[in-house]
Write a protein that holds these residues in place. Sequence first.
Motif, PDB file in Angstrom:
ATOM      1  N   GLY A  60      67.165   3.045 -27.803  1.00  0.00           N
ATOM      2  CA  GLY A  60      68.392   3.726 -28.211  1.00  0.00           C
ATOM      3  C   GLY A  60      69.550   2.750 -28.355  1.00  0.00           C
ATOM      4  O   GLY A  60      70.299   2.782 -29.328  1.00  0.00           O
ATOM      5  N   LEU A  61      69.662   1.853 -27.383  1.00  0.00           N
ATOM      6  CA  LEU A  61      70.733   0.860 -27.449  1.00  0.00           C
ATOM      7  C   LEU A  61      70.529  -0.066 -28.642  1.00  0.00           C
ATOM      8  O   LEU A  61      71.488  -0.483 -29.288  1.00  0.00           O
ATOM      9  CB  LEU A  61      70.774   0.048 -26.147  1.00  0.00           C
ATOM     10  CG  LEU A  61      71.351   0.778 -24.949  1.00  0.00           C
ATOM     11  CD1 LEU A  61      71.268  -0.091 -23.706  1.00  0.00           C
ATOM     12  CD2 LEU A  61      72.794   1.167 -25.205  1.00  0.00           C
ATOM     13  N   SER A  91      71.745   1.679 -31.650  1.00  0.00           N
ATOM     14  CA  SER A  91      73.204   1.636 -31.682  1.00  0.00           C
ATOM     15  C   SER A  91      73.691   0.254 -32.121  1.00  0.00           C
ATOM     16  O   SER A  91      74.627   0.125 -32.911  1.00  0.00           O
ATOM     17  CB  SER A  91      73.737   1.973 -30.298  1.00  0.00           C
ATOM     18  OG  SER A  91      75.085   1.661 -30.210  1.00  0.00           O
ATOM     19  N   GLY A 122      70.448   6.812 -30.542  1.00  0.00           N
ATOM     20  CA  GLY A 122      71.351   5.661 -30.491  1.00  0.00           C
ATOM     21  C   GLY A 122      72.096   5.486 -31.808  1.00  0.00           C
ATOM     22  O   GLY A 122      73.304   5.281 -31.855  1.00  0.00           O
ATOM     23  N   ASP A 146      65.841   4.160 -23.445  1.00  0.00           N
ATOM     24  CA  ASP A 146      67.203   3.635 -23.358  1.00  0.00           C
ATOM     25  C   ASP A 146      67.342   2.358 -24.172  1.00  0.00           C
ATOM     26  O   ASP A 146      68.276   2.186 -24.949  1.00  0.00           O
ATOM     27  CB  ASP A 146      67.552   3.310 -21.898  1.00  0.00           C
ATOM     28  CG  ASP A 146      67.842   4.549 -21.082  1.00  0.00           C
ATOM     29  OD1 ASP A 146      67.900   5.638 -21.685  1.00  0.00           O
ATOM     30  OD2 ASP A 146      67.992   4.433 -19.858  1.00  0.00           O
ATOM     31  N   ILE A 152      74.238   6.486 -22.946  1.00  0.00           N
ATOM     32  CA  ILE A 152      72.779   6.488 -23.075  1.00  0.00           C
ATOM     33  C   ILE A 152      72.118   6.270 -21.724  1.00  0.00           C
ATOM     34  O   ILE A 152      71.213   7.002 -21.328  1.00  0.00           O
ATOM     35  CB  ILE A 152      72.305   5.429 -24.093  1.00  0.00           C
ATOM     36  CG1 ILE A 152      72.598   5.926 -25.503  1.00  0.00           C
ATOM     37  CG2 ILE A 152      70.815   5.131 -23.927  1.00  0.00           C
ATOM     38  CD1 ILE A 152      72.029   5.078 -26.598  1.00  0.00           C
ATOM     39  N   VAL A 198      78.629   3.730 -25.724  1.00  0.00           N
ATOM     40  CA  VAL A 198      77.253   4.114 -26.029  1.00  0.00           C
ATOM     41  C   VAL A 198      76.336   3.719 -24.876  1.00  0.00           C
ATOM     42  O   VAL A 198      75.457   4.485 -24.473  1.00  0.00           O
ATOM     43  CB  VAL A 198      76.797   3.454 -27.348  1.00  0.00           C
ATOM     44  CG1 VAL A 198      75.316   3.676 -27.564  1.00  0.00           C
ATOM     45  CG2 VAL A 198      77.582   4.007 -28.514  1.00  0.00           C
TER      46      VAL A 198
END
Lengths: 260, 260, 326
Positions: free
Chosen positions: A164-165, A168, A65, A161, A93, A89
């Motif tokens: 990862g977000l 980001s 991310g 996920d 993702i 993103v």
Amino acid sequence: MSGLSNIKSHIQTFLKEIGELSYFTARFFKESFRKPFEFKEFLRQCYSMGNRSLVLVGITGFIIGLVLTLQTRPTLMEFGAVSWMPSMVGISIIREIGPMITALVCAGRIGSGIGAELGSMRVTEQIDAMEVSGTNPFKYLVVTRVLATTFMIPLLVIIGDAIGLYGSYLVEHLKGDVSFQLYFNQVFESLEFGDIIPATIKSFFFGLAIGLVGCFKGYYCGKGTAGVGRAANSAVVFTSLLLFIIDFIAVFAADIFYDL
Amino acid sequence: MKESNTILPQGKVTGTQEIVLEIKNLNKSFGDNHVLKNFNMKLYKGENLVIMGKSGSGKSVMIKCLVGLIQADSGIISVMHKDITTLNQTALDILRSDIGFLFQGSALYDSMTVRENLEFPLRRHSSRFEKNMDTNTLVMEALENVGLAHAIDLMPAELSGGMQRRVALARTLILQPKIILYDEPTSGLDPITAKEIIILMQDIQKKYNTSSLIITHDVDCARAISDRMVLLIDGTNYAEGTFDALSVSTDPKVKAFFKH
Amino acid sequence: MNTNSQKIRLGLFVIIGTLFFVLGIYLIGQKQNMFKKTFMISAEFQNVNGLQKGNNVRYSGINIGTVKAIEMLNDSIVKVEMNIEENIVKHIRKNAVATIGSDGLVGNMIINILPRDGIAGVIENGDMIKSFSKVEPDDLLSNLSVTIKNTEILTEDLLRITNSINNGKGSLATILNDTVMSSNLNQTIKNIKQVSENASNTLIELNGLVKSIKTDDASILGLLLNDTISGNKLKITLGNLESSSVKMENSVEKLNTIIENVNSSDGAFNYIIKDTSLVNSLKSTLRNVNEGSDKFNQNMEALKHNFLTRGYFRKLEKEERKAKDN
């Protein structure tokens, strides 16, 4: 001449492997519907696969991310489209990177683990011992593990996920001073069920593939410690390849359904 | 090549004359390697039969055919008057609970504690015991038989080779089988530990009046435990008889076994 | 043993994973108004420009709902049903207008509901509101096209008459005496005037549209055209059209006074015939009309290449071809 026959034997080996794996898969489905269900072992496997992979998946997801955002930012800035970052993103993702990276990491961690574990059990006759003691080792070892990966990978994907977000978001927050709420509002603004549902279904198949190939390689492990090593190794290689193939098919299928 | 019907002195038969296990014309080959060629054998109730052969002579293959771990190419294998080649999985599992199998490398489940290892065979065959029978009692009794009650919560990796073998023996005994198959019970052990195991085997034989089939290439073990011996040479039952009778045989192939 | 804590941790893991999943599903569903009390309204369009189920509906720029269904009613009308958040409904009047636009440069299609002046009751569940689609500028353009054709024909008529005057085919007196001819001329000029007025009106409407494009940001075309080169091009084209039309109108007016002069003063024949300047003026006026018409045509051609209206003209061509074939 010998090269030609070499290729022929390679193809034969490959086809034989595919055939055996198909048979193995069929047996898995047959056995998983037959009683008794080894629930305790299933939970134990869920724990060892799910929880124990969490840190790894979390770190990988977080870094992906982070990196994805950092790498894309300059390009988007050039177009004055940094505000699209969350959508971009988020979609990449959720739809692709999350499931794929998680599955690949798990193929490395879980797939090789299963391959090595079942392989060494085969070599040290533990599988035979189970069979002789009246416990169906296929049910006890294979069905539980494959089911565990099938159910744990999607969960890991979702958590990966989310992490990862979050990674980001951290980049956006530090560089662009975007609030948490705004960021995730933007992410979910661009997402649709058509993004999250196929990705989740895909993750189930990823889990199934990781479990099946790992078990297959381990269960029919060659003799000796070399066999165990080969089982673990080829489990990872074959699973990774299979993951990409499944991904391709899944995206292809989702695309068709999307058009309908 | 010597014929399998070489006439050699017959060994004495202890106990009753009831046959609990019989193999007729067993054939098994792996590819071009014809391992077993018309192998014949009988095991009488209460006797200790030792099958001796060189490494790779097909002893392990034969014993695995007996419990259905390996499918024989042809031949009749009857255990307690039931032909195991014709049994379905359920019937085979029930029959298997009457057979104990001590594997060459102990084959303890290394992801489980000693207690769990011993409980494992009870999972499927608890119907053999009274409902109120506590598995804990059974486990303790089996462990006491081999003198390892203190190791109940250890992992197999924490045990020495001899202890592992004894735990494996306890696990074999926990279902109180009528026939025990020993696959190289003393292999990989030092002579003193091997002797301990042999003594343990004799004790068990006395205590439960089981019939035992022992596969070994260890002459000391054969001498100590055998009531009767079968020599497996070139995939067939080359010679039969008591240890004393066979050890003075003039046949060069037989002689080779007893030469130090 | 630690099996109990293992179970707890596994449970935690499963719950967290499921929670994230449910949260994600919920958040997406929320964006699509799945879990809110909604209200259904509809509008009919002739062209929905690729609108899809689930696209946003906006009122004064706020997301207030989503497109629930798109249904083809007949060969040219598409009914679009929208789910609208209940709490926003009290602000929407029955005379609101729905337009279709796109969100951002290459974004999704959206429906904009625009409030209109005037008094109207609050919208009710199941109401159908008016739509304002690109068909309207299309209509204007089709009017213009007809007008131009008419102008062309009339101008040709005029030219023929003046030519015959010029070339002295028979005397002007004969021509002017010939009441049929005279009334012809009169009628022609009247027609030209009317056509020109029509064109002018159409252009004013078109211009108004373009102005609203520029000024009214909420307007759908505004969203579509603002900042795009094509929008500016369209504007320039329309401006040109307008100026040509004004020129045309002026010319026609001049012509009219001349003819009126001719008609009203019976004794002025000689004067007229002698006054070459008047004839010249008549000639140049007619040339102007002609020129105006030509420019008009050019501008129409330019309009044809504008991406917004290209489709319309193509359709026109196709229909023409079809008509020819039949």
